[in-house]
Structure formats: C-alpha cells, structure tokens
Design an enzyme around this catalytic site. Structure first.
Site, PDB file in Angstrom:
ATOM      1  N   ALA A  47       0.843  -1.197   0.000  1.00 56.79           N
ATOM      2  CA  ALA A  47       0.000   0.000   0.000  1.00 56.79           C
ATOM      3  C   ALA A  47       0.876   1.245   0.000  1.00 56.79           C
ATOM      4  CB  ALA A  47      -0.891   0.009   1.239  1.00 56.79           C
ATOM      5  N   VAL A  48       0.339   2.294  -0.587  1.00 57.16           N
ATOM      6  CA  VAL A  48       0.984   3.600  -0.474  1.00 57.16           C
ATOM      7  C   VAL A  48      -0.064   4.537   0.132  1.00 57.16           C
ATOM      8  CG1 VAL A  48       0.318   4.320  -2.793  1.00 57.16           C
ATOM      9  CG2 VAL A  48       2.264   5.372  -1.692  1.00 57.16           C
ATOM     10  N   LYS A  64      -5.213   5.592   1.771  1.00 55.73           N
ATOM     11  CA  LYS A  64      -4.377   4.386   1.745  1.00 55.73           C
ATOM     12  C   LYS A  64      -4.760   3.640   0.470  1.00 55.73           C
ATOM     13  CE  LYS A  64      -2.965   0.688   4.960  1.00 55.73           C
ATOM     14  NZ  LYS A  64      -3.170   0.225   6.356  1.00 55.73           N
ATOM     15  N   ASP A 157      -1.176  -4.172  17.993  1.00 55.39           N
ATOM     16  CA  ASP A 157       0.063  -3.649  17.422  1.00 55.39           C
ATOM     17  C   ASP A 157       0.331  -2.240  17.944  1.00 55.39           C
ATOM     18  OD1 ASP A 157       1.411  -3.074  14.063  1.00 55.39           O
ATOM     19  OD2 ASP A 157       2.368  -3.554  15.989  1.00 55.39           O
TER      20      ASP A 157
HETATM   21  C1  LIG Z   1      -4.222   6.600   6.323  1.00 54.86           C
HETATM   22  C2  LIG Z   1      -3.371   6.558   7.589  1.00 54.86           C
HETATM   23  C3  LIG Z   1      -4.180   6.046   8.786  1.00 54.86           C
HETATM   24  C4  LIG Z   1      -2.175   5.691   7.338  1.00 54.86           C
HETATM   25  O1  LIG Z   1      -2.213   4.491   7.031  1.00 54.86           O
HETATM   26  N1  LIG Z   1      -1.045   6.417   7.480  1.00 54.86           N
HETATM   27  C5  LIG Z   1       0.286   5.873   7.287  1.00 54.86           C
HETATM   28  C6  LIG Z   1       1.202   6.737   6.505  1.00 54.86           C
HETATM   29  C7  LIG Z   1       2.412   6.855   7.148  1.00 54.86           C
HETATM   30  C8  LIG Z   1       2.269   6.212   8.434  1.00 54.86           C
HETATM   31  C9  LIG Z   1       3.179   6.060   9.502  1.00 54.86           C
HETATM   32  O2  LIG Z   1       4.451   6.534   9.370  1.00 54.86           O
HETATM   33  C10 LIG Z   1       2.766   5.408  10.664  1.00 54.86           C
HETATM   34  C11 LIG Z   1       1.458   4.932  10.779  1.00 54.86           C
HETATM   35  C12 LIG Z   1       0.522   5.071   9.728  1.00 54.86           C
HETATM   36  C13 LIG Z   1       1.002   5.693   8.590  1.00 54.86           C
HETATM   37  C14 LIG Z   1      -1.320   7.705   7.853  1.00 54.86           C
HETATM   38  N2  LIG Z   1      -0.457   8.705   8.118  1.00 54.86           N
HETATM   39  C15 LIG Z   1      -1.007   9.901   8.482  1.00 54.86           C
HETATM   40  N3  LIG Z   1      -0.178  10.927   8.783  1.00 54.86           N
HETATM   41  C16 LIG Z   1       1.216  10.955   8.738  1.00 54.86           C
HETATM   42  C17 LIG Z   1       1.797  12.181   8.447  1.00 54.86           C
HETATM   43  C18 LIG Z   1       3.188  12.259   8.391  1.00 54.86           C
HETATM   44  C19 LIG Z   1       3.986  11.128   8.607  1.00 54.86           C
HETATM   45  C20 LIG Z   1       3.386   9.897   8.908  1.00 54.86           C
HETATM   46  C21 LIG Z   1       2.003   9.810   8.968  1.00 54.86           C
HETATM   47  N4  LIG Z   1      -2.340  10.132   8.585  1.00 54.86           N
HETATM   48  C22 LIG Z   1      -3.214   9.112   8.312  1.00 54.86           C
HETATM   49  C23 LIG Z   1      -2.697   7.874   7.924  1.00 54.86           C
END
Ligand SMILES: CC1(C)C(=O)N([C@H]2C=Cc3c(O)cccc32)c2nc(Nc3ccccc3)ncc21
Length: 355
Positions: A47-48, A64, A157
């Site tokens: 996933a990205v 996602k 987790d």
């Molecule tokens: C959709 C969802 C819930 C998700 O899957 N991720 C990913 C993506 C990066 C990451 C991580 O580094 C750790 C946990 C989840 C995630 C999200 N990341 C964010 N913000 C963010 C902003 C700057 C750096 C990291 C995360 N908001 C929502 C989400």
C-alpha cells in the site's frame, strides 16, 4: 520565463512594474473519486498512503491505496478485516475512516489525515517527554484503547510508530492491520505486533487474553514516552525474547516514583496480575499534578449521534453535491442519508461535520 506584469490600477506611474513570480504550469492533478492526490506520506509493501484534498470541501484527508493484485488471500482478508473494524470506530483519538472506494484492482481507504506524523519521530527529534506531557498523551492513548476494548476490539500492534499526532498534538491511533474482534474470555493465539512491544505470553507462543496483551504494550509505550528508549531490547530476537520473559527492565533516575509504580504494574509478566485499563485510568500518576481529565466526547456505537441525523445542513449539502457532482446516482444519496455509509456523499457530510 517570467513576464513583467504591467502594473494595475494601484501603482503610480513612476513605480517600476513588479516582476511577476515565475509561473510554473500547475502539475498534472491526479484525482481519485472527488479527491486530488498530493504528496506520499507512507509506503508499505502492498500500500501507499498519500495526502489528498476533497475537491468540494477542500478537506485534507489521507488515502491508503492498496493494490489488490499484489496481495495473497491472507493479506486481502487482513485488509477487509481492517476496513470492517475501522467502519465501526468513532473516537476522537482514533483515525476515522470516511470512505471506501474499490475498483477491480485497487482499494482506496479515505481516512482522517494526522499532520503531526508518528509520535516515534517526535521522540527521535525532541527526546523523551516531560511527565506532564507524557501524561496528557498517554491519557488519550489509554482512552482510545479503552474505547476499542469496549467495542470488543483488540489492537495488538500498539507502538510509538502507530501513534500519530494531529495538528494540535493530540493522539490519533492508526493502523488496525493486526487488530481483531475478540470475545471476552476466549483466548487468542495469533502471533502479532512488533517484538519490543509484545507481551511475554505472546513470545512464549501461548494463548493470550487480547486486552491484557494490549495493556503490556501500553506499558512499553508509556516507558518509551517518559524514557525515550525501549524497556526491552536486544541484538537478536532470542535475546529480546528472554529479556521480555524475564520482565526485567531498568528505571532511570529521572522517572518519578508514581510513574515507576504505574509502569511496574503494567509490565507484569503474569497477565492476570497486570492492571486493567480501568485501573490504569484510576492510577494516581494519571491524575498527576491536578491533571483534570475532562471526559472526552465519545460517540458510542449505536448511539443516536452515530446514525446520521438528516439535518438541514445535510439536505443543503445533498443539493449542492448534486449540483457540483452531477454523476452521483440516487442510491449514493439515499445510503448517505440513511447513515453508516462510506460513500461520496457521506464522506462530504462527515468531512464537513468534523471540520
Ligand atoms: C491513512 C493513515 C491512517 C495511514 O495508514 N497512514 C500511514 C502513513 C504513514 C504512516 C506512519 O508513518 C505510521 C502509521 C501510519 C502511517 C497515515 N499517516 C497519516 N499521517 C502521517 C503524516 C506524516 C507522517 C506519517 C504519517 N495520517 C493518516 C494515515
């Protein structure tokens, strides 16, 4: 090339016309549904995750993007379980799922965007938290996990990397990839989570009580917030396993007595002797120096707020949506108005309500 602008009305004749900024052509916008995709914030193996903006509400979301063709049966089932669980959750400290879009090869999960990133990175950058800040953050994490357990869901987790921060440095629990529904009293046995956060009973491969294993991980999280390092670590999985099972960890000089007591009652090898979530919330360190824990608004499942109230604002929005997004079919509107939909119109409504 930059073009000098012939200045407009406000300029007197003797002023040199302003050099206009060099205008680059707007980059090709990639749209998914009614969202314009922006920068990538995360890259997983299947996933990205990209930041995106809703074309109508201009709300920032995270999407996602999952390539189904790259997933085996097991991982596909995990994704659908994650979606099924996230659809049921509505809590101020849990990432909210707004919309699910699926094509033949792809799934798009539109969720709340946490601009603050991982609390893990916050700790790397700023070092360990002072206890009052750790108390505020940990209180929110415990409330989110308490809500999960009340919904009969275990996260499995919990770790600093899955604890995101919003624009106001409030906690947003993310990543329900390992979470699962559980029946109280019925033990689980799937090996889950990140080793330094995993409870001894999981390392021993025994059956385990989901909520109690989450409490162990919460103990590791609290230790990480206050100390800035892991309580249990090791160069190999084997050495990590033996130090976790021993339950031995070091308390640094700067940790307060109350905090030490709380951590020692969460990082207990015997699952039955570990504090419950309610006991954690009632612990002296959690109230701390006059820490007023104002009750957070929690929308319990099945509560009247949960089902979408057909409000004047929704009606107005439905009309506007019809006008701005002509290719909306009627049953999308009907589902949204009935509530518990995760489609274009319900996403617009919820994004506006949350704004
Ligand atoms: C959709 C969802 C819930 C998700 O899957 N991720 C990913 C993506 C990066 C990451 C991580 O580094 C750790 C946990 C989840 C995630 C999200 N990341 C964010 N913000 C963010 C902003 C700057 C750096 C990291 C995360 N908001 C929502 C989400």
């Amino acid at each position: 090339s930059s073009s000098s602008s012939s200045s407009t009305s406000s300029t007197s004749h003797n002023e040199v016309p302003r050099q206009q900024q060099v205008q680059f052509p707007v980059s090709k916008l990639i749209r998914v549904g009614y969202y314009e995709l922006e920068k990538t914030i995360g890259n997983g193996n299947f996933a990205v995750v990209k930041m995106a903006t809703h074309v109508v509400t201009k709300s920032k979301v995270a999407i996602k993007i999952i390539d189904k063709t790259k997933l085996n049966e097991e991982n596909l089932a995990k994704i659908f379980r994650e979606v099924h669980i996230m659809k049921r959750l509505r809590h101020p400290h849990i990432i909210r799922l707004y919309q699910v879009m699926e094509t033949e090869k792809m799934i798009y999960l539109v969720t709340e965007y946490a601009p603050g990133g991982e609390i893990f990175d916050h700790l790397v950058k700023n070092g360990r938290m002072a206890e009052p800040e750790a108390r505020r953050v940990f209180h929110q994490i415990v409330q989110a996990v308490h809500y999960l357990h009340r919904q009969k869901v275990v996260h499995r987790d919990l770790k600093a990397e899955n604890l995101l921060l919003d624009a106001d440095n409030n906690i947003k629990l993310a990543d329900f990839g390992f979470s699962n529904e559980y029946t109280p009293g019925v033990p689980l046995n799937t090996w889950c989570g990140s080793p330094p956060y995993a409870a001894p009973e999981i390392f021993e491969g025994r059956q385990y009580d989901g909520p109690r294993a989450d409490v162990w991980s919460l103990g590791v999280v609290l230790y990480v917030l206050v100390c800035g390092v892991l309580p249990f670590d090791g160069p190999t999985m084997q050495s990590l396993r033996s130090v976790v099972i021993s339950g031995k960890f070091r308390i640094p000089f700067f940790m307060s007595g109350e905090c030490e007591k709380l951590i020692r009652h969460m990082l207990v090898v015997e699952p039955e002797r570990r504090l419950s979530i309610l006991q954690i919330l009632a612990h002296h360190w959690m109230s701390g120096d006059g820490y007023s824990s104002e009750p957070e608004l929690v929308v319990e499942r099945g509560s009247p707020e949960m089902s979408v109230q057909v409000s004047p604002q929704l009606n107005q929005l439905v009309i506007e949506s019809m006008l701005t997004l002509p290719d909306l079919d009627v049953d999308t509107l009907l589902q949204a108005v009935q509530g518990n939909a995760f489609n274009h119109v319900s996403a617009i409504y919820n994004l506006l309500v949350d704004q």
